[in-house]
Design an enzyme around this catalytic site. Structure first.
Site, PDB file in Angstrom:
ATOM      1  N   CYS A 113       0.815  -1.231   0.000  1.00 16.91           N
ATOM      2  CA  CYS A 113       0.000   0.000   0.000  1.00 16.91           C
ATOM      3  C   CYS A 113       0.840   1.269   0.000  1.00 16.91           C
ATOM      4  O   CYS A 113       0.325   2.358  -0.262  1.00 16.91           O
ATOM      5  CB  CYS A 113      -0.965   0.003   1.182  1.00 16.91           C
ATOM      6  SG  CYS A 113      -2.068  -1.407   1.184  1.00 16.91           S
ATOM      7  N   HIS A 255      -3.100   7.287   2.421  1.00 15.09           N
ATOM      8  CA  HIS A 255      -3.514   5.977   1.909  1.00 15.09           C
ATOM      9  C   HIS A 255      -4.896   5.686   2.482  1.00 15.09           C
ATOM     10  O   HIS A 255      -5.139   5.865   3.677  1.00 15.09           O
ATOM     11  CB  HIS A 255      -2.500   4.919   2.343  1.00 15.09           C
ATOM     12  CG  HIS A 255      -2.998   3.528   2.153  1.00 15.09           C
ATOM     13  ND1 HIS A 255      -3.573   3.102   0.979  1.00 15.09           N
ATOM     14  CD2 HIS A 255      -3.037   2.461   2.995  1.00 15.09           C
ATOM     15  CE1 HIS A 255      -3.935   1.838   1.107  1.00 15.09           C
ATOM     16  NE2 HIS A 255      -3.627   1.424   2.320  1.00 15.09           N
ATOM     17  N   ASN A 285     -10.056  -0.155   0.311  1.00 14.51           N
ATOM     18  CA  ASN A 285      -8.603  -0.011   0.254  1.00 14.51           C
ATOM     19  C   ASN A 285      -8.112  -0.538  -1.096  1.00 14.51           C
ATOM     20  O   ASN A 285      -8.242  -1.728  -1.376  1.00 14.51           O
ATOM     21  CB  ASN A 285      -8.000  -0.812   1.418  1.00 14.51           C
ATOM     22  CG  ASN A 285      -6.490  -0.721   1.498  1.00 14.51           C
ATOM     23  OD1 ASN A 285      -5.827  -0.351   0.535  1.00 14.51           O
ATOM     24  ND2 ASN A 285      -5.946  -1.072   2.648  1.00 14.51           N
TER      25      ASN A 285
HETATM   26  C1  COA Z   1     -10.101  -5.120  10.496  1.00 17.22           C
HETATM   27  C2  COA Z   1     -10.685  -4.153  11.493  1.00 17.22           C
HETATM   28  C3  COA Z   1     -11.716  -3.254  10.806  1.00 17.22           C
HETATM   29  C4  COA Z   1     -11.365  -4.906  12.623  1.00 17.22           C
HETATM   30  O1  COA Z   1     -11.867  -4.000  13.568  1.00 17.22           O
HETATM   31  P1  COA Z   1     -11.640  -4.273  15.120  1.00 17.22           P
HETATM   32  O2  COA Z   1     -12.318  -3.208  15.860  1.00 17.22           O
HETATM   33  O3  COA Z   1     -10.166  -4.435  15.328  1.00 17.22           O
HETATM   34  O4  COA Z   1     -12.439  -5.605  15.288  1.00 17.22           O
HETATM   35  P2  COA Z   1     -11.979  -6.944  16.029  1.00 17.22           P
HETATM   36  O5  COA Z   1     -10.995  -7.667  15.175  1.00 17.22           O
HETATM   37  O6  COA Z   1     -11.612  -6.601  17.436  1.00 17.22           O
HETATM   38  O7  COA Z   1     -13.336  -7.705  16.031  1.00 17.22           O
HETATM   39  C5  COA Z   1     -14.405  -7.311  16.855  1.00 17.22           C
HETATM   40  C6  COA Z   1     -15.499  -8.334  16.689  1.00 17.22           C
HETATM   41  O8  COA Z   1     -16.051  -8.230  15.360  1.00 17.22           O
HETATM   42  C7  COA Z   1     -15.972  -9.484  14.696  1.00 17.22           C
HETATM   43  N1  COA Z   1     -15.713  -9.257  13.264  1.00 17.22           N
HETATM   44  C8  COA Z   1     -14.563  -9.301  12.607  1.00 17.22           C
HETATM   45  N2  COA Z   1     -14.763  -9.039  11.313  1.00 17.22           N
HETATM   46  C9  COA Z   1     -16.086  -8.819  11.166  1.00 17.22           C
HETATM   47  C10 COA Z   1     -16.896  -8.502  10.077  1.00 17.22           C
HETATM   48  N3  COA Z   1     -16.407  -8.342   8.847  1.00 17.22           N
HETATM   49  N4  COA Z   1     -18.213  -8.328  10.283  1.00 17.22           N
HETATM   50  C11 COA Z   1     -18.742  -8.469  11.502  1.00 17.22           C
HETATM   51  N5  COA Z   1     -18.023  -8.802  12.598  1.00 17.22           N
HETATM   52  C12 COA Z   1     -16.694  -8.962  12.420  1.00 17.22           C
HETATM   53  C13 COA Z   1     -14.821 -10.209  15.375  1.00 17.22           C
HETATM   54  O9  COA Z   1     -14.931 -11.598  15.214  1.00 17.22           O
HETATM   55  C14 COA Z   1     -14.976  -9.766  16.812  1.00 17.22           C
HETATM   56  O10 COA Z   1     -15.988 -10.516  17.412  1.00 17.22           O
HETATM   57  P3  COA Z   1     -15.853 -10.994  18.943  1.00 17.22           P
HETATM   58  O11 COA Z   1     -15.793  -9.713  19.739  1.00 17.22           O
HETATM   59  O12 COA Z   1     -17.088 -11.790  19.152  1.00 17.22           O
HETATM   60  O13 COA Z   1     -14.589 -11.770  18.994  1.00 17.22           O
HETATM   61  C15 COA Z   1      -9.563  -3.255  12.128  1.00 17.22           C
HETATM   62  O14 COA Z   1      -8.739  -4.033  12.958  1.00 17.22           O
HETATM   63  C16 COA Z   1      -8.718  -2.584  11.057  1.00 17.22           C
HETATM   64  O15 COA Z   1      -9.166  -1.733  10.342  1.00 17.22           O
HETATM   65  N6  COA Z   1      -7.411  -2.948  10.965  1.00 17.22           N
HETATM   66  C17 COA Z   1      -6.557  -2.404   9.938  1.00 17.22           C
HETATM   67  C18 COA Z   1      -6.782  -3.120   8.638  1.00 17.22           C
HETATM   68  C19 COA Z   1      -6.132  -2.438   7.459  1.00 17.22           C
HETATM   69  O16 COA Z   1      -6.338  -1.271   7.258  1.00 17.22           O
HETATM   70  N7  COA Z   1      -5.350  -3.190   6.674  1.00 17.22           N
HETATM   71  C20 COA Z   1      -4.696  -2.718   5.520  1.00 17.22           C
HETATM   72  C21 COA Z   1      -3.560  -1.830   5.875  1.00 17.22           C
HETATM   73  S1  COA Z   1      -2.743  -1.221   4.467  1.00 17.22           S
END
Ligand code: COA
Length: 328
Positions: A113, A255, A285
């Protein structure tokens, strides 16, 4: 030494759209969850008969038209991507042929990215040293083909698209030029975001196809933390290198990974969100394509104007990061 400037900008998004509601039918998720956690509402998907190179050509031609230049004036073509058409040759060579460019140096650059900032950095070196005058830098990704549509952690986040800058040697008295650019990598954290299988270390096998290890895998929370940390550091680096204060900047074009990451970076600088270009709701993204797509969107709708001071910042797998400050 010469200076480089952005002479033209262009982008392309495929027509086909995947909404969060479409994803609700594929994995256990909801529109509201995705919007709340990421700001993403939809993303675009390349036509099944097309790929990375086709998007590059469309974005490249738009940028050439904006620069009022023709392809035969280009001296170098860099395609920043982690999703080229083929393992070999470089997609840049395919794009060179499709654009009808002359016999110029053409190569791919994979910094995930952060690829576009890396690409600008490389182009700037060739222009500064007088080796080349006009460089086409394209960021393009066909990420929808690298995603496992059974993995809700990743498939909700990414989309396809391409964007392009024509970078050219600036006249000596031109106030608009690329002022500074920075790039980094922390390879020890590579396993936080990767596609492990299907390369030469773990070549394709039936087991891989069964387990899906050739698809992108991500530790979301860790990536989130590292993204805010490294993008803020890269921004500080660009500001310090040019003695610029945040309030002097007209726009930040980050980004487009996740609106919450952008908000966290903005908070660190006390920078108002309405001066940050965000297209993540529309594109998801698009990795190396995201900065030039966002930039082009804001340029064409009149927000970004010639002469403005603009900060770009990126973060990605690798873990790579970078920033660039330019007077556009
Ligand atoms: C991926 C992301 C949105 C997840 O958000 P988060 O707040 O960290 O969520 P968590 O991983 O803690 O998950 C919270 C809950 O939602 C659930 N969950 C995960 N993905 C889900 C989805 N797509 N839909 C619904 N629920 C989801 C999880 O299983 C978890 O459930 P639990 O509490 O029962 O265990 C976040 O971590 C993020 O944006 N990370 C960066 C990713 C990124 O930008 N990558 C590219 C970089 S270049």
């Amino acid at each position: 030494m010469f200076r480089s400037r952005v002479a033209g900008v262009g982008s392309f998004l495929p027509e086909k759209v995947i909404t969060n509601y479409d994803l609700e039918k594929m994995v256990e998720t909801t529109h509201d969850w995705i919007v709340q956690r990421t700001g993403i509402e939809r993303r675009h998907m390349v036509d099944e008969n097309e790929g990375c190179s086709d998007m590059c050509v469309r974005a490249g031609n738009k940028a050439l038209a904006d620069a009022k230049m023709t392809v035969d004036q280009m001296d170098l073509l860099i395609v920043c991507t982690l999703t080229p058409d083929y393992k070999m040759p470089a997609v840049a060579c395919i794009v060179q042929a499709k654009l009808g460019a002359k016999n110029i140096m053409s190569f791919d650059l994979n910094a995930a990215c952060s690829g576009f900032v890396y690409g600008m950095f490389v182009a700037d070196q060739f222009i500064k040293t007088g080796v080349y005058k006009n460089v086409m830098v394209i960021g393009a990704e066909n990420l929808t083909r690298l995603l496992n549509y059974k993995d809700r952690d990743t498939c909700i986040l990414f989309g396809d698209g391409a964007g392009c800058f024509i970078m050219s040697r600036a006249q000596e008295n031109d106030p608009n030029y690329l002022m500074t650019v920075h790039a980094h990598a922390e390879g020890s954290l590579a396993e936080l975001l990767w596609a492990k299988g299907g390369g030469t270390r773990y070549p394709f096998s039936q087991e891989m196809l069964d387990t899906g290890s050739h698809f992108m895998q991500m530790k979301g929370k860790e990536i989130f933390k590292n993204a805010t940390r490294t993008m803020a550091t890269a921004c500080t680096e660009a500001l310090n290198a040019t003695n610029t204060r945040p309030e002097q900047i007209d726009w930040i074009v980050p980004h487009q990974a996740n609106l919450r990451i952008t908000e966290a970076v903005a908070n660190q600088f006390d920078f108002p969100m309405d001066k940050i270009v965000s297209t993540v709701h529309e594109t998801g993204n698009t990795s190396a394509a995201s900065i030039p797509i966002a930039f082009d969107t804001a340029y064409r709708d009149g927000r970004i104007k010639r002469g403005q001071l603009i900060l770009l910042t990126a973060f990605g797998a690798g873990l790579t990061s970078g920033s660039a400050l330019l007077r556009f």
